[in-house]
Scaffold this motif. Structure first.
Motif, short mmCIF file in Angstrom:
data_model
loop_
_atom_site.label_atom_id
_atom_site.label_comp_id
_atom_site.label_asym_id
_atom_site.label_seq_id
_atom_site.Cartn_x
_atom_site.Cartn_y
_atom_site.Cartn_z
N LYS A 182 37.57 41.97 34.82
CA LYS A 182 37.02 41.00 35.78
C LYS A 182 35.60 41.32 36.21
CE LYS A 182 41.45 39.58 37.81
NZ LYS A 182 42.36 39.75 38.98
N ILE A 183 35.06 42.44 35.72
CA ILE A 183 33.72 42.84 36.16
C ILE A 183 32.69 42.07 35.34
CG2 ILE A 183 32.07 44.72 36.41
CD1 ILE A 183 34.34 46.58 36.98
N LYS A 184 32.19 40.98 35.91
CA LYS A 184 31.18 40.16 35.25
C LYS A 184 29.88 40.10 36.06
CE LYS A 184 34.52 37.18 32.87
NZ LYS A 184 35.73 37.93 33.28
N ASP A 185 29.92 40.65 37.27
CA ASP A 185 28.73 40.67 38.12
C ASP A 185 28.83 41.89 39.04
OD1 ASP A 185 30.55 39.96 40.19
OD2 ASP A 185 30.26 37.84 39.70
N ASP A 186 28.03 41.92 40.06
CA ASP A 186 28.00 43.07 40.97
C ASP A 186 28.83 42.86 42.22
OD1 ASP A 186 26.27 44.47 39.29
OD2 ASP A 186 24.49 43.52 40.18
N GLN A 187 29.77 41.92 42.17
CA GLN A 187 30.54 41.60 43.37
C GLN A 187 31.77 42.49 43.54
OE1 GLN A 187 29.21 39.38 45.54
NE2 GLN A 187 27.55 39.47 44.03
#
Length: 266
Positions: A182-187
């Motif tokens: 699920k890591i597709k951005d820095d959120q």
């Protein structure tokens, strides 16, 4: 400290020490970066002690510091130490899988007292420290463990439920379909990244350990190693996943020192 006997397990990240003093066994550990200072101090304070060595840096310690020391094989030492500590806890097993979680992980079969390495992985404590630093910016072991305890792996991982949603999954939906998927951005928070990393390490170790247990028709898996010290999140996941596949997870007090203790007893 004036011990009569000392066992030292010199691994890739830590020096683990077991020593006998006035009939009692005590334990210490040092970072491998402190090797020179700790061994010079030991030579001065315990000059007359018998020294037994094991681990990857045993030959180096013998050459540089303890020329009269005996060197014992790493896996045999860990097995001897584990068996001794199990008996101290009132437990005794003829056959078991011994999963040694150090810098990497070695999985050994103890069959009637004979030990052999049957599997292993480069995933272990070194993975937690190295990949943990890349993911979170933290380089302290205690801090990484604390982050993992506060995070939720499912916020970073794709779960089986996510794959099958909105329909029911044919297998346990809480299992991981893809680590860090699920890591597709820095959120994603540091906590969730650390939890996902710990989950990946646990899943990998349990997968290999239980495969070895099934192959050798063994029920009991003994988890030891320095990566488990004060690491409740990893221990919890190892317990959870091992029980999930019908095997019995066993943890030993002072299990991080099995190698050093085994060398001492040898």
């Amino acid at each position: 400290m004036k011990p009569a006997k000392i066992g030292i397990d010199a691994g890739g990240s830590l020096l683990k020490m077991a020593f006998e003093e006035q009939g009692q066994i005590h334990y210490k550990n040092y970072l491998i970066d402190e090797l020179d200072n700790s061994m010079n101090w030991l030579k001065m304070t315990a000059a007359d002690a018998e020294v037994a060595l094991t681990g990857g840096k045993a030959e180096y310690l013998k050459k540089e510091y303890f020329q009269n020391a005996l060197i014992f094989p790493e896996f045999e030492s860990s097995s001897i130490g584990a068996s001794y500590l199990l008996k101290q806890d009132g437990l005794s097993y003829q056959n078991f899988i011994l999963s040694i979680i150090g810098t990497g992980t070695s999985i050994c079969l103890n069959s009637g007292g004979k030990i052999s390495r049957v599997s292993g992985s480069g995933i272990g404590g070194g993975t937690l420290m190295g990949l943990g630093r890349l993911l979170t910016g933290e380089k302290d072991f205690t801090r990484l463990v604390s982050l993992a305890g506060s995070g939720k792996a499912e916020n970073a991982d794709i779960m089986v439920n996510d794959i099958y949603s909105p329909f029911d999954s044919p297998i346990d939906g809480s299992l991981t379909a893809s680590n860090f998927g699920k890591i597709k951005d820095d959120q994603i928070s540091k906590e969730d990244k650390a939890a996902s990393l710990t989950n990946m390490i646990a899943e990998t170790i349990v997968l290999l350990s239980t495969q070895a247990a099934v192959r050798n028709q063994i029920d009991d898996i003994i988890y030891i190693g320095s990566t488990l010290r004060q690491n409740a999140p990893l221990k919890h996941l190892l317990e959870k996943y091992t029980a999930m596949v019908g095997k019995k997870p066993v943890f030993i007090q002072n299990g991080a020192y099995c190698g050093a203790l085994g060398a001492l007893l040898s």
